[in-house]
Design a protein around this motif. Structure first.
Motif, PDB file in Angstrom:
ATOM      1  N   GLN A   1       3.248  24.797  -8.155  1.00 41.28           N
ATOM      2  CA  GLN A   1       2.802  25.515  -6.742  1.00 41.28           C
ATOM      3  C   GLN A   1       3.240  24.491  -5.703  1.00 41.28           C
ATOM      4  OE1 GLN A   1       1.924  28.695  -6.673  1.00 41.28           O
ATOM      5  NE2 GLN A   1       1.566  28.771  -8.959  1.00 41.28           N
ATOM      6  N   ALA A   2       4.530  24.696  -5.419  1.00 45.07           N
ATOM      7  CA  ALA A   2       5.198  24.124  -4.173  1.00 45.07           C
ATOM      8  C   ALA A   2       4.686  24.355  -2.887  1.00 45.07           C
ATOM      9  CB  ALA A   2       6.683  24.260  -4.335  1.00 45.07           C
ATOM     10  N   CYS A   3       4.495  23.690  -1.826  1.00 39.60           N
ATOM     11  CA  CYS A   3       4.357  24.344  -0.655  1.00 39.60           C
ATOM     12  C   CYS A   3       5.604  24.853   0.134  1.00 39.60           C
ATOM     13  CB  CYS A   3       3.705  23.093   0.193  1.00 39.60           C
ATOM     14  SG  CYS A   3       3.117  23.539   1.822  1.00 39.60           S
TER      15      CYS A   3
ATOM     16  N   TYR B   1       0.733  -1.268   0.188  1.00 38.34           N
ATOM     17  CA  TYR B   1      -0.194   0.087  -0.098  1.00 38.34           C
ATOM     18  C   TYR B   1       0.856   1.185   0.064  1.00 38.34           C
ATOM     19  CZ  TYR B   1      -3.487  -3.471   1.357  1.00 38.34           C
ATOM     20  OH  TYR B   1      -4.629  -4.126   1.761  1.00 38.34           O
ATOM     21  N   ARG B   2       2.027   1.299  -0.777  1.00 37.36           N
ATOM     22  CA  ARG B   2       2.702   2.345  -0.784  1.00 37.36           C
ATOM     23  C   ARG B   2       3.093   2.981  -2.206  1.00 37.36           C
ATOM     24  NH1 ARG B   2       7.430   0.892   3.989  1.00 37.36           N
ATOM     25  NH2 ARG B   2       5.591   0.394   5.725  1.00 37.36           N
ATOM     26  N   TYR B   3       2.979   4.209  -2.293  1.00 42.96           N
ATOM     27  CA  TYR B   3       2.884   4.884  -3.599  1.00 42.96           C
ATOM     28  C   TYR B   3       4.151   5.637  -3.696  1.00 42.96           C
ATOM     29  CZ  TYR B   3      -1.697   2.796  -3.698  1.00 42.96           C
ATOM     30  OH  TYR B   3      -2.913   1.888  -3.807  1.00 42.96           O
ATOM     31  N   SER B   4       4.792   5.716  -4.756  1.00 48.19           N
ATOM     32  CA  SER B   4       5.859   6.800  -5.077  1.00 48.19           C
ATOM     33  C   SER B   4       5.472   7.756  -5.704  1.00 48.19           C
ATOM     34  CB  SER B   4       6.933   6.049  -5.764  1.00 48.19           C
ATOM     35  OG  SER B   4       7.594   4.780  -5.067  1.00 48.19           O
ATOM     36  N   ILE B   5       6.086   8.976  -5.258  1.00 47.33           N
ATOM     37  CA  ILE B   5       5.741  10.361  -5.987  1.00 47.33           C
ATOM     38  C   ILE B   5       7.117  10.699  -6.565  1.00 47.33           C
ATOM     39  CG2 ILE B   5       3.545  10.654  -5.019  1.00 47.33           C
ATOM     40  CD1 ILE B   5       4.912  12.678  -3.135  1.00 47.33           C
ATOM     41  N   ARG B   6       6.884  11.684  -7.614  1.00 46.58           N
ATOM     42  CA  ARG B   6       8.377  12.362  -7.980  1.00 46.58           C
ATOM     43  C   ARG B   6       9.057  13.434  -7.046  1.00 46.58           C
ATOM     44  NH1 ARG B   6       8.486  16.255 -12.959  1.00 46.58           N
ATOM     45  NH2 ARG B   6       7.839  17.548 -11.163  1.00 46.58           N
ATOM     46  N   ASP B   7       8.192  14.211  -6.222  1.00 44.30           N
ATOM     47  CA  ASP B   7       8.379  15.260  -5.635  1.00 44.30           C
ATOM     48  C   ASP B   7       8.629  15.147  -3.808  1.00 44.30           C
ATOM     49  OD1 ASP B   7       8.653  17.217  -7.717  1.00 44.30           O
ATOM     50  OD2 ASP B   7       6.459  16.691  -7.736  1.00 44.30           O
TER      51      ASP B   7
ATOM     52  N   THR C   1       4.136  19.139  -1.750  1.00 46.23           N
ATOM     53  CA  THR C   1       5.536  18.886  -1.977  1.00 46.23           C
ATOM     54  C   THR C   1       6.458  20.011  -2.139  1.00 46.23           C
ATOM     55  OG1 THR C   1       5.598  18.403  -4.500  1.00 46.23           O
ATOM     56  CG2 THR C   1       4.712  16.910  -3.056  1.00 46.23           C
ATOM     57  N   LYS C   2       7.631  19.796  -2.641  1.00 47.64           N
ATOM     58  CA  LYS C   2       8.691  20.891  -2.718  1.00 47.64           C
ATOM     59  C   LYS C   2       8.542  21.121  -4.272  1.00 47.64           C
ATOM     60  CE  LYS C   2      11.868  20.025   0.931  1.00 47.64           C
ATOM     61  NZ  LYS C   2      13.393  19.699   1.370  1.00 47.64           N
ATOM     62  N   GLY C   3       7.852  20.387  -4.966  1.00 45.96           N
ATOM     63  CA  GLY C   3       7.559  20.702  -6.449  1.00 45.96           C
ATOM     64  C   GLY C   3       6.158  20.696  -6.583  1.00 45.96           C
ATOM     65  N   TYR C   4       5.662  19.705  -7.672  1.00 41.01           N
ATOM     66  CA  TYR C   4       4.243  19.805  -7.843  1.00 41.01           C
ATOM     67  C   TYR C   4       3.530  18.990  -6.806  1.00 41.01           C
ATOM     68  CZ  TYR C   4       5.321  20.860 -12.832  1.00 41.01           C
ATOM     69  OH  TYR C   4       5.769  21.482 -13.856  1.00 41.01           O
ATOM     70  N   PRO C   5       2.193  19.474  -6.567  1.00 39.36           N
ATOM     71  CA  PRO C   5       1.333  18.622  -5.728  1.00 39.36           C
ATOM     72  C   PRO C   5       0.892  17.444  -6.276  1.00 39.36           C
ATOM     73  CG  PRO C   5       0.588  20.961  -6.042  1.00 39.36           C
ATOM     74  CD  PRO C   5       1.520  20.782  -7.153  1.00 39.36           C
TER      75      PRO C   5
ATOM     76  N   THR D   1      -5.851  21.203 -10.884  1.00 42.40           N
ATOM     77  CA  THR D   1      -5.057  22.111 -11.006  1.00 42.40           C
ATOM     78  C   THR D   1      -5.006  22.871  -9.469  1.00 42.40           C
ATOM     79  OG1 THR D   1      -6.677  23.629 -11.612  1.00 42.40           O
ATOM     80  CG2 THR D   1      -5.317  22.466 -13.418  1.00 42.40           C
ATOM     81  N   ALA D   2      -3.930  23.697  -9.170  1.00 35.31           N
ATOM     82  CA  ALA D   2      -3.822  24.480  -8.010  1.00 35.31           C
ATOM     83  C   ALA D   2      -4.045  25.560  -8.262  1.00 35.31           C
ATOM     84  CB  ALA D   2      -2.483  24.301  -7.249  1.00 35.31           C
ATOM     85  N   VAL D   3      -5.127  26.329  -7.797  1.00 35.92           N
ATOM     86  CA  VAL D   3      -5.677  28.021  -8.317  1.00 35.92           C
ATOM     87  C   VAL D   3      -5.258  28.762  -6.977  1.00 35.92           C
ATOM     88  CG1 VAL D   3      -7.601  29.305  -8.583  1.00 35.92           C
ATOM     89  CG2 VAL D   3      -7.688  27.073  -9.192  1.00 35.92           C
ATOM     90  N   VAL D   4      -4.246  30.000  -7.428  1.00 36.79           N
ATOM     91  CA  VAL D   4      -3.691  30.786  -6.466  1.00 36.79           C
ATOM     92  C   VAL D   4      -4.899  31.755  -5.944  1.00 36.79           C
ATOM     93  CG1 VAL D   4      -2.065  32.358  -6.028  1.00 36.79           C
ATOM     94  CG2 VAL D   4      -1.580  30.417  -7.495  1.00 36.79           C
ATOM     95  N   VAL D   5      -5.555  31.625  -4.980  1.00 40.58           N
ATOM     96  CA  VAL D   5      -6.815  32.365  -4.891  1.00 40.58           C
ATOM     97  C   VAL D   5      -6.435  33.907  -4.466  1.00 40.58           C
ATOM     98  CG1 VAL D   5      -8.020  30.567  -4.161  1.00 40.58           C
ATOM     99  CG2 VAL D   5      -6.776  31.774  -2.350  1.00 40.58           C
TER     100      VAL D   5
END
Length: 471
Positions: A358-360, A312-318, A334-338, A390-394
């Motif tokens: 939009q990194a956090c 049940y473990r998933y790998s992401i790029r960031d 993440t430090k990169g893409y959400p 998509t991440a919207v910058v409100v």
């Protein structure tokens, strides 16, 4: 002559004062505009009716980076404070009379292998005190089991060959991962040889090897050397700790018969010892990631918050910096893409990268509000929802890149409360700014400032209150 303002639109710092609309302002402070009218902001009051409990070596709550209000029955509430960033997840036990909380991150709890390991805060029955349990990350030592019948007296033609395992169990049935197989001095696994129906000795465990919170241990075995040969691990027997005792004594005369072997056990995989950001999902399972591998997102078994299987473990790029859940989706900031990992079963989740750069920039800005996830990015406050990838910058219309950077967004603390987002910033010169973001019926933000600056905050949904440590 009279000036009549029917609606108030809050501040518009990107707009020159000479170009402001009738409903816009350069300064709107200590007020709320959620009704289109000018309403004073609710005044904060000192909390003096319940105690503050200090965790992780914290000496002054003014230095806390995380607080939580822990309600344990009527009129039994504490503020728990930590010097670092922790995430608190509630127990999945229905009507849990111990009101346990799972805590990960900078917990300050550990053993000789290091601190900041996951733990459970478990209330006493009267609610006046609590303990810190590490049972669900502590694997027992190898189970020592020996046949009571001398080898020369065994029926060689009908030998059974088995590996035995043991687990810890707490008072609510939460179970640890399986112990390793017993090894000899050369590193070879030791099989126990016996005949069906023999009695075996299950050796005890010293108090020094038993983590706090354990009330019993369970014995399991594989089945080999029979027509039922299998790699499955099946339950044999459970030994409860005697009241007042601190160890498990030897357990002799356990009759081991093929037909008496219990059901196949779940493949319990202990929680990663450095798991952080453990957060509850709606399907009664949990999600987090290891500090040592922040690109690996881990999900627990359903109904088993103590088991995080490899499958049940998933790998992401960031590299992940935090997690927030909205609906059936875990949003990985993440430090990169959400990233969004969605599903109702940890065995069938679907991972997707959000197509927004939009990194956090502040883990403490991550919050879920009105079914959406908000966080501070390098460009402003972003929102994520299940209906869009998509991440919207409100806040794009309110702060340009330079004015947003001047707020020092890496210091952003954000919480949702009373139909609004409350945000706090500490600038690089040490000064503070605080904002309230209301939303109109069209979902457009209306921003005002306020004077209540905070170093950490907590939204108490159960008691409908926002608590914060003032600066």
């Amino acid at each position: 002559t009279a000036i009549k303002i029917d609606t108030f639109g809050g501040i518009q710092p990107r707009v020159d004062a000479t170009s402001l609309g009738d409903s816009q302002a350069t300064l709107a402070k200590n007020c709320r505009l959620h009704t289109t009218k000018l309403n004073p902001i609710q005044q904060a009051r000192d909390v003096k009716d319940f105690p503050v409990r200090i965790e992780g070596g914290l000496t002054d709550i003014a230095d806390a980076k995380t607080i939580a209000v822990w309600t344990r029955g009527e009129n039994k509430r504490d503020v728990i404070a930590w010097p670092g960033l922790v995430t608190i997840a509630p127990s999945n036990i229905n009507a849990d009379e111990r009101f346990r909380l799972f805590v990960t991150g900078d917990t300050g709890v550990g053993d000789e292998n290091g601190e900041n390991q996951p733990c459970a805060l478990v209330s006493s029955k009267d609610g006046k005190t609590y303990d810190r349990h590490r049972i669900f990350i502590t694997v027992p030592p190898a189970a020592r089991v020996e046949d009571s019948v001398p080898f020369e007296d065994l029926d060689i033609a009908n030998l059974r060959y088995a590996y035995f395992f043991q687990t810890w169990v707490d008072e609510y049935g939460y179970e640890s991962g399986m112990s390793p197989v017993l090894m000899d001095e050369r590193g070879n696994m030791i099989e126990v040889q016996y005949n069906d129906g023999d009695s075996v000795m299950w050796y005890g465990v010293a108090a020094s090897d038993i983590p706090h919170g354990v009330v019993s241990r369970r014995l399991y075995k594989t089945i080999a050397g029979t027509s039922e040969q299998t790699d499955s691990i099946k339950f044999v027997i459970e030994q409860k700790m005697v009241a007042g005792s601190t160890n498990f004594p030897d357990y002799p005369n356990i009759i081991v018969k093929d037909e008496d072997t219990g059901e196949v056990t779940s493949n319990i995989t202990s929680i990663p010892i450095d798991l952080v950001w453990m957060t509850a999902m709606p399907g009664n399972f949990y999600v987090g990631y290891p500090r040592s591998n922040p690109r690996q997102i881990c999900f627990s078994d359903v109904n088993l918050p103590t088991s995080f299987p490899d499958a049940y473990r998933y790998s992401i790029r960031d590299y992940a910096v935090g997690i927030a859940v909205a609906g059936n989706t875990a949003f990985i900031l993440t430090k990169g893409y959400p990233w969004a990992i969605s599903g109702t079963d940890p065995n069938g989740m679907t991972a997707a990268q959000i197509v927004s750069e939009q990194a956090c920039v502040s883990p403490r800005s991550i919050c879920t509000f009105e079914g959406r996830v908000y966080y501070a990015s390098q460009d402003g406050i972003c929102v994520l929802g299940e209906d869009s990838l998509t991440a919207v910058v409100v806040t794009r219309a309110f702060w340009d890149k330079a004015s947003w950077a001047a707020l020092n967004p890496s210091s952003c603390i954000m919480k949702g409360y009373d139909n609004a987002l409350f945000c706090w910033f500490t600038k690089t010169d040490g000064s503070h700014d605080a904002y309230v973001i209301d939303f109109d019926v069209g979902g457009n933000p209306i921003i005002t400032q306020h004077d209540d600056y905070a170093s950490c905050a907590f939204t108490d949904v159960e008691n409908d209150a926002l608590y914060f440590v003032g600066v």
